[in-house]
Design a protein around this motif. Structure first.
Motif, PDB file in Angstrom:
ATOM      1  N   GLY A  72       0.913  -1.080  -0.073  1.00 13.86           N
ATOM      2  CA  GLY A  72      -0.028   0.069   0.002  1.00 13.86           C
ATOM      3  C   GLY A  72       0.722   1.278  -0.147  1.00 13.86           C
ATOM      4  N   THR A  73       0.251   2.442   0.380  1.00 11.20           N
ATOM      5  CA  THR A  73       0.881   3.707   0.206  1.00 11.20           C
ATOM      6  C   THR A  73       0.586   4.485   1.717  1.00 11.20           C
ATOM      7  OG1 THR A  73      -0.623   4.834  -0.782  1.00 11.20           O
ATOM      8  CG2 THR A  73       0.990   3.922  -1.910  1.00 11.20           C
ATOM      9  N   GLN A  74       1.634   5.307   1.988  1.00 11.52           N
ATOM     10  CA  GLN A  74       1.528   6.142   3.419  1.00 11.52           C
ATOM     11  C   GLN A  74       1.692   7.598   2.997  1.00 11.52           C
ATOM     12  OE1 GLN A  74       4.538   6.196   6.615  1.00 11.52           O
ATOM     13  NE2 GLN A  74       2.656   5.577   7.652  1.00 11.52           N
ATOM     14  N   GLU A  75       0.627   8.510   3.277  1.00 11.95           N
ATOM     15  CA  GLU A  75       1.023   9.876   2.866  1.00 11.95           C
ATOM     16  C   GLU A  75       1.161  10.545   4.096  1.00 11.95           C
ATOM     17  OE1 GLU A  75      -2.552  11.341   1.097  1.00 11.95           O
ATOM     18  OE2 GLU A  75      -2.655  10.021  -0.719  1.00 11.95           O
ATOM     19  N   GLN A  76       2.417  11.162   4.012  1.00  7.79           N
ATOM     20  CA  GLN A  76       2.918  12.354   5.360  1.00  7.79           C
ATOM     21  C   GLN A  76       3.292  13.573   4.463  1.00  7.79           C
ATOM     22  OE1 GLN A  76       6.291  10.068   6.687  1.00  7.79           O
ATOM     23  NE2 GLN A  76       4.956   9.272   8.291  1.00  7.79           N
ATOM     24  N   ASP A  82       5.963   4.238  -0.154  1.00  6.28           N
ATOM     25  CA  ASP A  82       5.267   2.919  -0.587  1.00  6.28           C
ATOM     26  C   ASP A  82       5.307   1.698   0.791  1.00  6.28           C
ATOM     27  OD1 ASP A  82       4.759   3.400  -3.034  1.00  6.28           O
ATOM     28  OD2 ASP A  82       6.772   2.887  -3.671  1.00  6.28           O
ATOM     29  N   LEU A  83       4.309   0.996   0.872  1.00  3.83           N
ATOM     30  CA  LEU A  83       4.291   0.235   2.096  1.00  3.83           C
ATOM     31  C   LEU A  83       4.372  -1.019   1.484  1.00  3.83           C
ATOM     32  CD1 LEU A  83       1.484   1.607   4.292  1.00  3.83           C
ATOM     33  CD2 LEU A  83       4.176   1.769   4.721  1.00  3.83           C
ATOM     34  N   THR A 285       8.326  -2.806   8.441  1.00  2.27           N
ATOM     35  CA  THR A 285       7.627  -1.449   7.963  1.00  2.27           C
ATOM     36  C   THR A 285       8.406  -0.511   7.560  1.00  2.27           C
ATOM     37  OG1 THR A 285       7.527  -0.506  10.116  1.00  2.27           O
ATOM     38  CG2 THR A 285       5.857  -2.134   9.625  1.00  2.27           C
ATOM     39  N   ILE A 286       7.992   0.537   7.305  1.00  2.00           N
ATOM     40  CA  ILE A 286       8.984   1.435   6.868  1.00  2.00           C
ATOM     41  C   ILE A 286       9.785   2.240   8.239  1.00  2.00           C
ATOM     42  CG2 ILE A 286       7.589   2.472   4.861  1.00  2.00           C
ATOM     43  CD1 ILE A 286       6.536   4.565   6.587  1.00  2.00           C
TER      44      ILE A 286
END
Length: 441
Positions: A72-76, A82-83, A285-286
């Motif tokens: 998935g994706t993570q928005e910051q 990208d996850l 994880t990231i």
């Protein structure tokens, strides 16, 4: 030859069977009779209630494992990350009951249910023996009825010929001829009915055994009726109250219902379990790279019921009502068994007396035929007198044969009422049988 045929059946050789006696029929029924085998499997299933009742009190161990892929994706802010990582792990849990009144009731209930299934099987086994004897004897009675109907038909035909000759010589009347014809026709109808009865009786025996015997051992001419041991009804009633399998089954049914009531009331009680576990997991994880977790836990878990919407109280009242019903069913079963024991006890005693009386009646009827024929020749008796005497003779012979069979069944039923009907009783009844008689139509 008879035993060889039965052994062939047991070995899986093609049917139908040749000759068979009651003991061989009983052995074959236990080996392959579908109704009997159904009861056997029902009992086998019932044996598992004991294990099922004990199982919740033993340790409960469970293991789980997982392997997940996350994408998935993570928005910051204005940055998208990208996850894409994996996560897997295992867990082992052990739970052991320390205190649980409900499970203790289930444990006792399992024992009672197993004993109930044993008692039900004993009852069905004895019912199967009685039913087999009844069907076996019905074939014998149908076969005997055919023989007597043939003999009666022959006698009436001879009497018709005699009446016809007497009329031709001017010594008889048309009424004598008509009476002889009517009796002959009725005897012919009785023979047809007896042959139909034999077909039905053979089919019912085949239904029970799974085979179609061609001949069966029939009754001895000499038929002894030894006194019952013990010879008073009260002793039989005492034994029936204690050992009758239907009463025993009803007692266990009450016990099962009582434990069900305890189980329902246990819904108000807390439970306490010992719980232990071990967990291992790994994920990325990231923010974490190659993170691994290992930990174990040991402790006690207390569960206190507070309110369930009134369900526990309702279940308790329902279980108590079912227990009361089971107790009334036990009372009804006890009374039914005692009535049956009384009936069969007197049936054996009166059956023996009836057999003696009918044996005398057969001899008297035979003498009556001879006297009527002599009187007819002397002109003091009519053709109707001879016909009546012959009718009475063959009726008495059939009644005597049937009385003997009913006596044997009553002895088997009496043994069953006190829970003692077994192979020895079948062998005892089989001792009354002798030469083989063909039972094919």
């Amino acid at each position: 030859m008879a035993r060889g045929c039965v052994l062939a059946c047991l070995a899986g050789v093609a049917l139908p069977v040749g000759a068979m006696d009651l003991k061989e029929a009983w052995d074959l029924l236990q080996y392959q009779g579908p109704i009997y085998q159904s009861a056997v499997h029902e009992k086998e299933a019932g044996q598992e209630y004991r294990t099922l009742g004990k199982a919740p009190l033993l340790p409960q161990i469970n293991a789980t494992a997982y392997d997940n892929e996350v994408n998935g994706t993570q928005e910051q802010g204005n940055i998208d990350n990208d996850l894409d990582y994996g996560s897997y792990g295992t867990a082992l849990r052990l739970r052991q009951t320390v205190f649980d009144k409900r499970k203790m009731a289930e444990y006792r209930q399992g024992d009672h249910r197993t004993e109930y299934s044993n008692a039900v099987f004993d009852s069905k086994r004895q019912e199967a023996a009685i039913s087999l004897a009844g069907r076996y004897f019905n074939v014998l009675l149908a076969r005997e009825s055919i023989e007597l109907a043939k003999a009666k038909l022959k006698a009436f035909e001879e009497q018709y010929d005699l009446a016809a000759r007497s009329q031709q010589l001017g010594e008889g009347t048309l009424t004598d001829v008509d009476d002889a014809i009517a009796r002959r026709d009725l005897a012919q109808a009785e023979l047809i009915e007896a042959e139909d009865n034999l077909l039905v009786a053979r089919r019912l025996l085949q239904e029970y055994l799974g085979v179609l015997p061609e001949s069966l051992s029939s009754l001895h001419e000499d038929f002894h009726t030894p006194p019952l041991q013990p010879d008073n009804l009260q002793d039989w009633l005492v034994r029936a109250k204690v050992d009758n399998p239907a009463i025993r089954a009803s007692r266990y049914s009450v016990s099962v219902a009582e434990e069900e009531a305890k189980k329902a009331r246990a819904g108000h009680w807390p439970t306490l379990d010992f719980v232990a576990g071990y967990t291992y997991g790994k994920s990325e994880t990231i923010s974490t790279i190659d993170q691994k977790n290992r930990y174990g836990s040991v402790g006690l878990e207390l569960n206190i019921p507070i309110y369930s919407g009134g369900a526990v109280s309702a279940q308790s009242r329902q279980a108590v009502a079912n227990r009361d019903k089971a107790e009334e069913d036990l009372n009804a079963s006890r009374e039914e068994v005692l009535s049956g024991t009384t009936r069969e006890f007197h049936g054996v005693q009166s059956g023996a007396a009836r057999i003696r009386a009918l044996e005398t009646a057969v001899r008297s009827s035979q003498k009556s035929i001879e006297s009527s024929r002599k009187g007819f020749q002397a002109g003091t008796r009519t053709n109707v007198d001879i016909l009546n005497a012959e009718e009475q003779y063959y009726t008495a012979r059939r009644d005597l044969f049937e009385a003997k069979l009913r006596y044997l069944v009553s002895r088997l039923r009496l043994a069953a009422s006190v829970g003692s009907l077994g192979d020895d009783d079948i062998a005892l009844a089989n001792g009354y049988l002798t030469a083989e008689r063909e039972v094919r139509p």
